[in-house]
Design an enzyme around this catalytic site. Structure first.
Site, PDB file in Angstrom:
ATOM      1  N   ASP A 193      16.793 -36.307   8.479  1.00  0.00           N
ATOM      2  CA  ASP A 193      16.719 -38.084   7.203  1.00  0.00           C
ATOM      3  C   ASP A 193      15.380 -38.301   7.286  1.00  0.00           C
ATOM      4  O   ASP A 193      14.281 -37.358   8.378  1.00  0.00           O
ATOM      5  CB  ASP A 193      17.063 -38.848   7.955  1.00  0.00           C
ATOM      6  CG  ASP A 193      17.208 -39.472   9.415  1.00  0.00           C
ATOM      7  OD1 ASP A 193      17.123 -37.837  10.603  1.00  0.00           O
ATOM      8  OD2 ASP A 193      16.838 -40.091  10.352  1.00  0.00           O
ATOM      9  N   GLU A 227      18.330 -39.610  13.009  1.00  0.00           N
ATOM     10  CA  GLU A 227      17.275 -39.722  13.712  1.00  0.00           C
ATOM     11  C   GLU A 227      16.148 -40.680  13.511  1.00  0.00           C
ATOM     12  O   GLU A 227      16.083 -41.248  14.950  1.00  0.00           O
ATOM     13  CB  GLU A 227      16.474 -38.429  14.193  1.00  0.00           C
ATOM     14  CG  GLU A 227      15.448 -37.988  15.395  1.00  0.00           C
ATOM     15  CD  GLU A 227      14.298 -38.334  15.175  1.00  0.00           C
ATOM     16  OE1 GLU A 227      13.250 -38.917  16.205  1.00  0.00           O
ATOM     17  OE2 GLU A 227      13.905 -38.923  14.475  1.00  0.00           O
TER      18      GLU A 227
END
Length: 417
Positions: free
Chosen positions: A82, A175
């Site tokens: 991400d 994350e």
């Protein structure tokens, strides 16, 4: 595919983390993360890695088997899929030569990467920089890591003369929302002995110390009343929250601290006169300092409740992640030593820094997988001014390869028969 083309191909997939879906427990929080996970998994299969898997949460795992006939520990490398939610637009990456001074990212919108604001640019005069058009993040956090790791695996497969033990890779989602992917990662089933994340900044940086991190939610319950008859009746929860904030230690906020100085971060406040919810981040590098900060908030809430009445203040405290340094001591220090040796072998001066943030390795280390953090080479994470020097990206991949070599060299003695 070379590492530059690989990285730019990854940036074309929008993997912005979605905070609303993340808060609802959805993982991955955005469809693009699964698209990238499937793409990377297919690349790993094509390269010849084994046991390539993508689960329903977009967690990717794969194995490069040992090519020696003696036992060696399994080393693993991690990156996250991400990108931060600060900017959600599609990335339009470009490669620009840098000769000094200000670099124009977007002539039409008059957007410049200015050396006066980012003086470290002087270190990259004569290099090519991968940047955006100034309207989005670049996503080197953390797609540069994925490109570096996949490139390193490709190199090892193309050069079977390099002896190595088992090498595993793991790519995780979300994350940027409290290390959610790493927290969901099954370390025991993965089966690595130690690991490295690549989720850091300029070339040479090495992290094996980060925050002890916690979350605080303080709820202020007031009493609403019409202003025409409010005297002696109205208890304004918004003002209660403001008074609570005013009693926090002065100067202990992110904007006033640096290095290993901890802080309280007043991050969000929502409500009305009847009920207000205050959300805060608590950070400290030492376990003792962290516990003292959390206890201080709890005690402050108790004292305010005594002043304003029973039930007027409710304090919810929760640990988010611990300092990875706690998991890299004694017999677990060897991953740090291997990384230092790899940097030296690559002619890169290590710059050991405490990370004023968290990274997946903190969660993985807490699960029993010792995990320092290596550089990707990028700068200005979470910003439209994010940039990645090409030579730094290439160096990050070389360090991964060298860590694998150093692992063999360290443990082969006495193992080979």
């Amino acid at each position: 595919m070379n590492i530059i083309d690989r990285f730019i191909a990854y940036t074309k997939i929008n993997t912005t983390t979605n905070r609303e879906k993340g808060a609802a427990g959805i993982m991955p929080s955005s469809d693009g993360q699964m698209v990238l996970a499937q793409k990377v998994a297919e690349e790993l299969r094509t390269l010849g890695m084994e046991k390539v898997q993508v689960n329903e949460r977009a967690i990717v795992t794969a194995l490069l088997p040992s090519n020696v006939d003696y036992s060696l520990p399994t080393v693993a490398f991690f990156g996250h899929l991400d990108t931060s939610a600060e900017h959600s637009g599609d990335t339009h990456a470009q490669i620009l030569p840098y000769s000094g001074g200000d670099l124009c990212l977007n002539k039409e919108k008059n957007i410049f990467l200015r050396q006066s604001e980012f003086p470290e640019l002087a270190n990259y005069i004569g290099d090519d920089l991968i940047v955006t058009d100034g309207t989005s993040l670049l996503g080197a956090d953390d797609k540069a890591a994925i490109a570096s790791i996949v490139n390193a695996v490709q190199y090892l497969i193309e050069h079977p003369e390099i002896k190595h033990g088992p090498v595993k890779v793991g790519f995780v989602p979300d994350e940027e929302q409290g290390l959610r992917g790493a927290k969901a990662f099954d370390v025991q089933a993965f089966g690595a002995d130690f690991a490295y994340t690549l989720d850091c900044c300029g070339i040479g940086e090495l992290v094996y110390e980060n925050w002890n991190a916690g979350d605080a939610e303080i709820i202020f319950n007031g009493q609403s009343a019409h202003p025409m008859s409010a005297k002696g009746k109205l208890k304004n929860s918004l003002l209660m929250a403001h008074k609570f904030i005013a009693m926090l230690p002065g100067g202990e906020a992110p904007e006033y601290t640096e290095g290993r100085e901890g802080y309280y971060w007043v991050k969000q406040m929502q409500g009305n006169s009847a009920r207000t919810v205050l959300k805060m981040d608590v950070r400290d590098f030492t376990e003792q300092g962290y516990r003292q900060r959390m206890e201080f908030l709890g005690k402050l809430a108790e004292n305010c409740a005594e002043l304003w009445g029973e039930g007027s203040v409710v304090c919810n405290l929760a640990d988010r992640y611990a300092n990875v340094y706690n998991s890299l001591q004694g017999e677990n220090r060897f991953p740090i030593d291997i990384a230092l040796a790899a940097y030296q072998s690559c002619g890169i001066e290590p710059k050991v820094i405490p990370m004023r943030g968290g990274y997946d390795g903190a969660a993985l280390s807490q699960k029993g997988l010792p995990c320092p953090n290596l550089f990707t080479g990028a700068h200005n994470f979470h910003s439209i001014y994010e940039y990645l020097p090409v030579k730094s990206l290439q160096a990050a991949s070389k360090v991964v390869i060298e860590v694998i070599k150093q692992t063999h060299n360290r443990f082969a003695q006495g193992s080979a028969q």
